[in-house]
Design an enzyme around this catalytic site. Structure first.
Site, mmCIF file in Angstrom:
data_model
loop_
_atom_site.group_PDB
_atom_site.id
_atom_site.type_symbol
_atom_site.label_atom_id
_atom_site.label_comp_id
_atom_site.label_asym_id
_atom_site.label_seq_id
_atom_site.Cartn_x
_atom_site.Cartn_y
_atom_site.Cartn_z
ATOM 1 N N ASP A 1 11.274 -4.802 9.013
ATOM 2 C CA ASP A 1 9.937 -4.505 8.126
ATOM 3 C C ASP A 1 9.314 -5.828 7.710
ATOM 4 O OD1 ASP A 1 8.374 -2.606 6.445
ATOM 5 O OD2 ASP A 1 9.172 -3.853 4.689
ATOM 6 N N LYS B 1 5.070 -6.606 8.386
ATOM 7 C CA LYS B 1 4.304 -7.379 7.259
ATOM 8 C C LYS B 1 3.758 -8.793 7.628
ATOM 9 C CE LYS B 1 6.752 -4.837 3.658
ATOM 10 N NZ LYS B 1 7.364 -4.815 2.342
ATOM 11 N N GLY C 1 10.052 0.997 -5.121
ATOM 12 C CA GLY C 1 9.922 2.190 -6.053
ATOM 13 C C GLY C 1 8.625 3.145 -5.817
#
Length: 236
Positions: free
Chosen positions: A7, A11, A108
């Site tokens: 990941d 990015k 979140g």
């Protein structure tokens, strides 16, 4: 949790385009996860005044884009050292401004929803005001000619070796490092955790990645080395 660094590599590909104007595929980025890092490494790093972080790093080094993801030793004084839990951060170093930290929640449902909603609002405003591509999202930097090979980077290293406790073992390791142009900055031999096997922890001075890889391959063939040597790069 990004254990393998995949990941982070995706990015980094986006951030490299925005920061350096260089399009790079995520599979062209060197990626190393944290699955081999142990609690012992975290404790030993603290003894030397460091913390361990999984970093995605991009630098323009003399017209070559250095892009890599891997566990990294950072000084406890570094701005990124205190980024913990669900928080993420981007550290930018400018020639004139110096270090700048962009910091916030990166996990979140609510932080993710906020980011997605912000992008949707930007798209809607562009459509409403017919301002699509009014300002390019990046400007190509033609001075960057290629992506730098991981073997060409220069950095300090943390090494943890599992060595049979007998005379001459440490000397053989030091000799191999020396033959490959790697200088030892400090060394600590820890207490035995298994019969006759001791952890030896080293910090090196700056060394070429290629030289370190060749040295570790040679060290692994020594009869006194019982486990894979853990090598972690150090960032200033």
């Amino acid at each position: 949790m990004d254990i393998k660094g995949i990941d982070s590599a995706h990015k980094l590909a986006i951030l490299s385009l925005l920061s350096f104007g260089k399009s790079i595929a995520s599979n062209a980025i060197y990626v190393e996860g944290i699955e081999d890092i142990s609690l012992s490494d975290i404790r030993y790093a603290q003894d030397f005044g460091y913390v361990i972080k999984l970093l995605a790093i991009a630098k323009n080094i003399n017209g070559q884009l250095e892009a890599r993801v891997h566990p990294t030793l950072l000084s406890k004084e570094h701005l990124l050292s205190n980024v913990k839990g669900v928080y993420n951060a981007i550290y930018v170093h400018g020639d004139l401004a110096g270090g700048t930290l962009f910091y916030g929640r990166g996990a979140g449902s609510k932080p993710a929803a906020s980011s997605v909603l912000g992008d949707i609002i930007d798209v809607a405003r562009n459509i409403k005001h017919n301002s699509v591509n009014r300002v390019p999202i990046y400007v190509e930097d033609k001075t960057i000619k290629k992506v730098r090979d991981i073997d060409d980077i220069d950095t300090r290293y943390y090494l943890r070796l599992s060595v049979i406790d007998k005379p001459g073992g440490l000397g053989k390791i030091a000799a191999i490092l020396g033959r490959h142009g790697i200088s030892i900055a400090s060394v600590a031999q820890k207490e035995r955790k298994q019969a006759k096997i001791v952890p030896v922890v080293m910090m090196t001075h700056d060394a070429k990645e290629r030289n370190m890889r060749l040295a570790l391959e040679e060290i692994s063939r020594l009869g006194g080395i019982k486990k894979k040597t853990i090598a972690i790069r150090v960032e200033r």
